[in-house]
Design an enzyme around this catalytic site. Structure first.
Site, short mmCIF file in Angstrom:
data_model
loop_
_atom_site.label_atom_id
_atom_site.label_comp_id
_atom_site.label_asym_id
_atom_site.label_seq_id
_atom_site.Cartn_x
_atom_site.Cartn_y
_atom_site.Cartn_z
N THR A 62 -1.44 6.72 7.48
CA THR A 62 -0.87 8.02 7.13
C THR A 62 -0.27 8.72 8.34
O THR A 62 0.67 9.50 8.21
CB THR A 62 -1.97 8.90 6.48
OG1 THR A 62 -2.34 8.28 5.26
CG2 THR A 62 -1.49 10.29 6.20
N TYR A 72 2.90 10.13 -1.10
CA TYR A 72 3.49 9.70 0.16
C TYR A 72 3.31 8.21 0.34
O TYR A 72 2.49 7.58 -0.32
CB TYR A 72 2.87 10.45 1.35
CG TYR A 72 1.48 10.02 1.69
CD1 TYR A 72 0.39 10.59 1.06
CD2 TYR A 72 1.26 9.04 2.65
CE1 TYR A 72 -0.89 10.20 1.35
CE2 TYR A 72 -0.03 8.64 2.96
CZ TYR A 72 -1.10 9.22 2.30
OH TYR A 72 -2.36 8.81 2.60
N THR A 80 -6.74 5.89 8.10
CA THR A 80 -8.13 6.33 8.23
C THR A 80 -9.08 5.61 7.28
O THR A 80 -10.29 5.61 7.50
CB THR A 80 -8.24 7.85 8.01
OG1 THR A 80 -7.70 8.17 6.73
CG2 THR A 80 -7.51 8.61 9.10
N ASP A 81 -8.55 4.99 6.22
CA ASP A 81 -9.44 4.40 5.19
C ASP A 81 -10.39 3.35 5.76
O ASP A 81 -11.56 3.32 5.40
CB ASP A 81 -8.61 3.75 4.07
CG ASP A 81 -7.94 4.76 3.15
OD1 ASP A 81 -8.19 5.97 3.29
OD2 ASP A 81 -7.15 4.33 2.28
N LYS A 90 -15.77 7.60 7.61
CA LYS A 90 -14.93 8.50 6.83
C LYS A 90 -15.75 9.03 5.67
O LYS A 90 -16.33 8.25 4.91
CB LYS A 90 -13.68 7.76 6.33
CG LYS A 90 -12.68 8.69 5.65
CD LYS A 90 -11.38 7.99 5.25
CE LYS A 90 -10.41 9.00 4.66
NZ LYS A 90 -9.12 8.41 4.26
N GLU A 133 -40.48 -1.44 1.39
CA GLU A 133 -40.68 -1.71 -0.04
C GLU A 133 -40.40 -3.17 -0.37
O GLU A 133 -40.84 -3.69 -1.39
CB GLU A 133 -39.75 -0.83 -0.87
CG GLU A 133 -40.27 0.59 -1.10
CD GLU A 133 -39.44 1.30 -2.15
OE1 GLU A 133 -39.69 1.11 -3.35
OE2 GLU A 133 -38.52 2.06 -1.76
N1 GLU Z 1 -4.57 4.76 2.70
C1 GLU Z 1 -4.08 5.30 3.91
C2 GLU Z 1 -4.54 4.47 5.10
O1 GLU Z 1 -5.70 4.26 5.34
C3 GLU Z 1 -4.44 6.71 3.92
C4 GLU Z 1 -5.45 7.16 4.81
C5 GLU Z 1 -4.94 7.67 6.13
O2 GLU Z 1 -4.29 7.00 6.89
O3 GLU Z 1 -5.30 8.83 6.38
O4 GLU Z 1 -3.72 3.96 5.79
#
Ligand code: GLU
Length: 330
Positions: free
Chosen positions: A16, A27, A93-94, A166, A287
């Site tokens: 992103t 996007y 970020t994923d 995340k 457990e």
């Molecule tokens: N799906 C995207 C990615 O991980 C969106 C998450 C992002 O980059 O913030 O590239």
């Protein structure tokens, strides 16, 4: 005194931070190149001399072992260049936490390596990417960053690869380090480090430098009320080398699924119990009788990071006791 700025290599993978918003509010990730990202933040010239290399151009949901191996190779080549002071990697970020932890284990270096992303696309109202990139370069260019392992910089925070996760779909403060806390803070390029990380990484990692040209197949199976054994059996039939259970609570799973895990372990599949709670430690023999069943526990690693360590561990050994020791070390 020399005024030459440190030399930083930017490895761009998409995400992103390089995304462009459309009129309908959606996007596309990974539209802009690394060079375009740098051009959008001219203030970077005050921090470093930066050269960009495009390693991939993907949303990080498409990150996989093949890209990891290429990224590790390119990052190691940059780090081995005596002229390069540090590496910054732009990334979605994923799956950033997985890539960061992978690199934390396979890069043989004490130089700074910083992953950076953004929650808002570059063309959004008030994008967070430019400041995140500025802060990431500041961290990578600072000699005090040496020997802290791979770091993630976002939202004015510095996270250790092992700790970061995340935790929110859209908010800028999505990244948290729930167990051991932040590596530090960074405010418009001014850095405040807290403590060092306690677990082994990078220069001290037995998995660095990376020698494997492929990684063994490891699947994650998610536990919930009523989990059956079928998916575990299918994974074994598919010939996986390892299974990570994203367990409920402290790495728990239904009796019937546990039975399937014990049978898988007896058949030579490495089975790791982790937790989907997002915090805390999965301990042995509380457990579940791990010793008796031949199971491994992930300790603090979340399921997706447990998978990374298990894949790397399985390149060296499939002995459950040895794999468990690595989960207590990294
Ligand atoms: N799906 C995207 C990615 O991980 C969106 C998450 C992002 O980059 O913030 O590239």
């Amino acid at each position: 005194m020399s005024t030459a700025k440190p030399s930083i290599r930017l490895l761009a993978t998409g995400g992103t931070i390089a995304g462009a918003q459309n009129a309908a509010g959606g996007y596309a990730a990974a539209v802009m190149s690394g060079d375009e990202l740098l051009a959008a933040v001219p203030q970077l010239a005050h921090l470093a001399q930066i050269s960009a290399e495009q390693v991939a151009r993907i949303g990080s949901q498409d990150m996989d072992e093949t890209v990891w191996l290429k990224l590790a190779t390119r990052a190691q080549a940059a780090l081995d260049d005596p002229a390069v002071a540090g590496v910054v990697i732009t990334h979605g970020t994923d799956t950033m936490e997985e890539t960061a932890y992978f690199l934390n284990l396979v890069l043989k270096t004490d130089k700074p390596v910083v992953l950076v992303g953004a929650m808002r696309p570059a063309t959004a109202i008030s994008p967070d990417g430019p400041m995140n990139l500025y802060n990431a370069v500041a961290v990578a260019a600072d000699p005090a960053t040496k020997n802290r392992g791979v770091l993630v910089v976002a939202n004015d925070e510095i996270h250790f690869a092992r700790e970061v996760a995340k935790t929110n779909t859209t908010q800028l403060g999505t990244f948290k380090s729930p167990n051991r806390g932040l590596a530090g803070l960074v405010n418009r390029g001014r850095i405040h480090f807290f403590g060092p990380t306690v677990r082994r990484h990078t220069a001290a990692s037995e998995f660095a430098p990376l020698t494997a040209t492929a990684l063994p197949r490891v699947e994650i199976i998610h536990a919930y009320a009523g989990l059956r054994r079928d998916l575990i059996d299918v994974a074994v039939q598919q010939g996986v080398s390892g299974i990570v259970i994203a367990g409920v609570g402290a790495g728990n799973l239904s009796s019937v699924a546990l039975q399937a895990c014990a049978e898988a372990a007896r058949a030579g599949v490495a089975v790791v119990r982790s937790s989907l709670t997002g915090g805390g430690v999965v301990e042995r023999n509380i457990e579940i009788k791990d010793d008796e069943l031949g199971l491994i526990v992930a300790e603090e690693l979340n399921p997706q990071k447990a998978r990374v360590l298990l894949m790397l561990g399985l390149t060296r050994s499939n002995d459950a006791a040895q794999l468990q020791r690595w989960f207590q070390t990294y």
